[in-house]
Design a protein around this motif. Structure first.
Motif, PDB file in Angstrom:
ATOM      1  N   ASP A 271     -42.011  14.795   6.177  1.00 42.89           N
ATOM      2  CA  ASP A 271     -41.391  14.409   4.906  1.00 42.89           C
ATOM      3  C   ASP A 271     -40.196  13.488   5.134  1.00 42.89           C
ATOM      4  N   GLN A 272     -39.419  13.740   6.182  1.00 43.34           N
ATOM      5  CA  GLN A 272     -38.267  12.879   6.473  1.00 43.34           C
ATOM      6  C   GLN A 272     -38.729  11.480   6.864  1.00 43.34           C
ATOM      7  N   MET A 273     -39.824  11.397   7.620  1.00 46.98           N
ATOM      8  CA  MET A 273     -40.360  10.088   8.000  1.00 46.98           C
ATOM      9  C   MET A 273     -40.845   9.329   6.774  1.00 46.98           C
ATOM     10  N   VAL A 274     -41.398  10.051   5.807  1.00 46.87           N
ATOM     11  CA  VAL A 274     -41.834   9.413   4.566  1.00 46.87           C
ATOM     12  C   VAL A 274     -40.648   8.786   3.843  1.00 46.87           C
ATOM     13  N   GLU A 275     -39.552   9.526   3.726  1.00 51.84           N
ATOM     14  CA  GLU A 275     -38.375   8.997   3.035  1.00 51.84           C
ATOM     15  C   GLU A 275     -37.782   7.809   3.785  1.00 51.84           C
ATOM     16  N   ASP A 276     -37.709   7.901   5.116  1.00 50.47           N
ATOM     17  CA  ASP A 276     -37.209   6.773   5.908  1.00 50.47           C
ATOM     18  C   ASP A 276     -38.139   5.573   5.775  1.00 50.47           C
TER      19      ASP A 276
END
Length: 240
Positions: free
Chosen positions: A222-227
């Motif tokens: 999920d963090q990679m998606v936001e980044d």
């Protein structure tokens, strides 16, 4: 959450105009949800096999609908004899390097024996493309393994509207773990390079014979998606 909805589903092997009492499967409406355990119980002739044939697409229902996550699906096998259904455990478990699965041919597939031989030759030509013995013995265990569908769906539902708001043309997949987006730059290789410089890794469409597009994996965290969304926005603005 993945689900199968049966909506007023009924079937008669005697045609749609058959008398209601002659229907092999009387009208039924129900929902099967991901993670649930369900059983079909009843005497011989009550419609258990008919129901499974309807869900798998082998038989077209006389009445009603079968919805997969709210989508009415009609298998091409109902219209084209030359249909092959490919199922790979490498996809369903998100382990693409582990190549094991099966190919199901339509019962009326033309020249089935010749096709089987061609598949065998291709497996040899591709570098002995057979699953190893360990994977073959693991099939029964693989049947019980599933990826987190809800997590993939949540990422899809986060990314698709966000990318469209930025001005990207993007698909809304129903059964894959990636998105396809049109590159603002016709040179998808160059645009993918700019995304990489911003920290977002994508697959250029040219590599998979889809020039002008690029592929975004939903298996990222999920963090990679936001980044990644921040990188997609910056790259989109620089391409304008």
């Amino acid at each position: 959450m993945a689900r199968i909805d049966l909506v007023d589903l009924a079937h008669s092997y005697g045609g749609n105009d058959a008398a209601p009492e002659s229907f092999a499967l009387k009208p039924i409406s129900m929902t099967w949800r991901q993670g649930g355990a369900y059983a079909l119980l009843g005497p011989s002739g009550c419609g258990k096999t008919t129901l499974l044939n309807l869900i798998s697409g082998i038989v077209t229902p006389s009445r009603g609908k079968i919805l997969f996550d709210g989508v009415d699906f009609r298998t091409p096998a109902l219209d084209y004899d030359a249909t092959i259904t490919i199922y790979t455990y490498g996809k369903t478990t998100l382990a693409p390097g582990q190549r094991i699965g099966y190919a199901a041919l339509h019962p009326e597939f033309p020249d089935r024996a010749t096709l089987g031989y061609r598949v065998f030759v291709q497996q040899l030509a591709a570098g002995w493309g057979f699953p190893n013995a360990l994977l073959q013995h693991a099939i029964s265990d693989l049947e019980r393994v599933s990826i987190d569908i809800d997590a993939l769906q949540a990422r899809r539902d986060r990314m698709v509207p966000a990318l469209r708001e930025m001005g990207y043309e993007v698909t809304n997949p129903q059964g894959t773990f990636y998105l396809m987006a049109r590159s603002p730059d016709p040179d998808d290789l160059a645009f993918s390079g700019r995304l990489a410089n911003l920290g977002a890794l994508v697959l250029p469409g040219t590599i998979v014979e889809l020039p002008g597009w690029f592929r975004i994996s939903l298996t990222a965290s999920d963090q990679m998606v936001e980044d990644g969304l921040r990188a997609f926005r910056e790259a989109r603005l620089s391409a304008s």
